[in-house]
Each structure stands twice: as structure tokens, then as C-alpha cells.
Design a protein around this motif. Structure first.
Motif, PDB file in Angstrom:
ATOM      1  N   ARG A   1       3.955  -5.325   1.648  1.00  0.00           N
ATOM      2  CA  ARG A   1       2.921  -4.510   1.153  1.00  0.00           C
ATOM      3  C   ARG A   1       1.988  -4.580   1.916  1.00  0.00           C
ATOM      4  N   PRO A   2       0.810  -3.616   1.768  1.00  0.00           N
ATOM      5  CA  PRO A   2      -0.153  -3.342   2.686  1.00  0.00           C
ATOM      6  C   PRO A   2      -0.817  -4.718   2.933  1.00  0.00           C
ATOM      7  N   ILE A   3      -1.304  -5.336   1.832  1.00  0.00           N
ATOM      8  CA  ILE A   3      -1.822  -6.698   2.090  1.00  0.00           C
ATOM      9  C   ILE A   3      -1.196  -7.839   3.018  1.00  0.00           C
ATOM     10  N   ASP A   4       0.216  -7.517   3.033  1.00  0.00           N
ATOM     11  CA  ASP A   4       0.888  -8.374   3.985  1.00  0.00           C
ATOM     12  C   ASP A   4       0.556  -8.313   5.536  1.00  0.00           C
ATOM     13  N   ILE A   5       0.406  -6.894   5.479  1.00  0.00           N
ATOM     14  CA  ILE A   5      -0.064  -6.568   7.085  1.00  0.00           C
ATOM     15  C   ILE A   5      -1.544  -6.963   7.307  1.00  0.00           C
ATOM     16  N   VAL A   6      -2.380  -6.870   6.437  1.00  0.00           N
ATOM     17  CA  VAL A   6      -3.764  -7.156   6.626  1.00  0.00           C
ATOM     18  C   VAL A   6      -3.682  -8.592   6.972  1.00  0.00           C
TER      19      VAL A   6
ATOM     20  N   ARG B   1     -13.578  -9.450   5.913  1.00  0.00           N
ATOM     21  CA  ARG B   1     -13.659  -8.824   4.480  1.00  0.00           C
ATOM     22  C   ARG B   1     -12.102  -8.531   3.885  1.00  0.00           C
ATOM     23  N   ALA B   2     -11.439  -7.880   4.885  1.00  0.00           N
ATOM     24  CA  ALA B   2      -9.980  -7.441   4.691  1.00  0.00           C
ATOM     25  C   ALA B   2      -9.284  -8.624   4.345  1.00  0.00           C
ATOM     26  N   PHE B   3      -9.369  -9.785   5.246  1.00  0.00           N
ATOM     27  CA  PHE B   3      -8.478 -11.036   5.158  1.00  0.00           C
ATOM     28  C   PHE B   3      -8.628 -11.675   3.662  1.00  0.00           C
ATOM     29  N   GLU B   4     -10.031 -11.772   3.310  1.00  0.00           N
ATOM     30  CA  GLU B   4     -10.512 -12.396   1.949  1.00  0.00           C
ATOM     31  C   GLU B   4      -9.650 -11.471   0.843  1.00  0.00           C
TER      32      GLU B   4
END
Length: 200
Positions: free
Chosen positions: A51-56, A102-105
Motif C-alpha cells: 500500500r502507499p502508506i507502507d512506502i511512506v 506528518r506523512a509518517f504520523e
């Protein structure tokens, strides 16, 4: 075999680096965004990340904070100076990467909400810095007070503090950094008073 492994690592790193670029531009990148910018196909990206969040998550997790031993060495031996050096080391890194913070959180909280979070999601690197700052004073403070100080400092040194101060309190970087330094100094002063008075 080694060449293939190296190529896989280069591809994975290219995906993460592209995502980092998009975040730095203020985007909340999708797989399609990363594929378009990097020239790596969606199918290939999905072989590395679900998922995109895994890359982030990897964008921040892969960016190790610099070793701040030099700052500690330059600080006085006092606990206040060492803790402020820890705050400076972590804060310098985080405030240079606010969009990534922010993206990490968002990513970490998303993983908690959807039930895919792991213990590795929060590397807790701040604690390494805090521990190095406190350790020389641990005997003088006592273990209980040192532990209370350690965990209290973790609330004001880290990504959550950056978000609270810049987004909720609407402070600019200079004012936010003044708050975190002030909070660190206040916590150390309280820990030292507590130990001197025999409080727990």
C-alpha cells in the motif's frame, strides 16, 4: 544472485526516494503517483509494497537521524545541557523534514487503525538520544526518577510534539523549538527537585 539482490535493493530504494520527493512537494502520494514519477511500473511497486502508506513509512524509517554524539561531547556535563543537546539533535532532524513527519504520523496511525501495525512501526529512535543524555546522571537521579524523566521527555522530543506545536498551536519553527527546549529544561528541573526532596 548477489547482482539480483543488489538490483532489487536499488529498485526498492528508488521507490522510497521517489515517494520522499513527492511528500517534500506537499503531496500525499498514491502508487500511481510514485509509478509515474519513478518510471517503475505499478506491478513492480506492488511487489515491494502492498500500500502507499507502507512506502511512506519507509520514507521516514529509512532516514536515520544523525549521530549527535558530537553535540553531547560539546555540551557541559550537566543533565540540563545534555538533555537540551538531545532535543536539538532530534529536533533539527524533524523540523528539517516536517512534511515527512506528518506523512509518517498519518501512516503509523493508519496502520494502527487497520490492525497492521507492528512493534517496528515506531523505532523510538528518540529514546536512544534521551538515554545517552540521561545515563551519566542516572545514579544521582535514581532509577525511578530517571525513568519518569525519560518517558516525560519522550512526549516533548519527537514527531508528535512537532505536529502539536506547528499544527495545533500554530507556532512557527523558532517558537516551537523554544517550547520544546523550555519543556525539556522544566522536566529536568522537576526531576532534580523530586530526587532531592525524596519524592517518587
Amino acid at each position: 544472485m548477489a547482482a539480483r539482490t543488489a538490483q532489487k535493493e536499488r529498485t526498492r530504494q528508488a521507490i522510497v526516494d521517489t515517494c520522499a520527493e513527492l511528500i517534500a512537494e506537499g503531496q500525499n502520494p498514491s502508487i500511481d503517483d510514485v509509478a509515474e514519477r519513478s518510471g517503475i511500473s505499478r506491478a513492480t511497486i506492488y511487489r515491494y509494497f502492498n500500500r502507499p502508506i507502507d512506502i511512506v513509512w519507509h520514507v521516514m524509517a529509512d532516514r536515520a537521524m544523525p549521530d549527535f554524539q558530537a553535540q553531547l561531547d560539546a555540551a557541559d556535563d550537566g543533565l540540563v545541557d545534555r538533555v537540551v543537546a538531545a532535543e536539538r539533535g532530534v529536533g533539527d532532524f524533524l523540523f528539517e523534514n516536517v512534511a515527512r513527519v506528518r506523512a509518517f504520523e498519518v501512516t503509523v496511525l493508519g496502520r494502527v487503525i487497520d490492525g497492521t501495525a507492528t512493534d517496528e512501526d515506531r523505532p523510538a529512535r528518540r529514546l536512544t538520544y534521551i538515554d545517552q543524555a540521561i545515563e551519566p546522571s542516572r545514579d544521582a537521579l535514581g532509577d525511578r526518577t530517571a525513568d519518569l524523566l525519560r518517558h516525560s521527555l519522550a512526549m516533548v522530543i519527537g514527531s508528535e510534539a512537532v505536529i502539536a506545536l506547528t499544527d495545533a498551536c500554530k507556532l512557527d519553527e523558532d517558537d516551537a523549538r523554544e517550547v520544546t527546549r523550555w519543556a525539556c529544561e522544566a522536566l529536568v528541573a522537576h526531576a532534580m527537585r523530586s530526587r532531592e526532596s525524596g519524592e517518587r
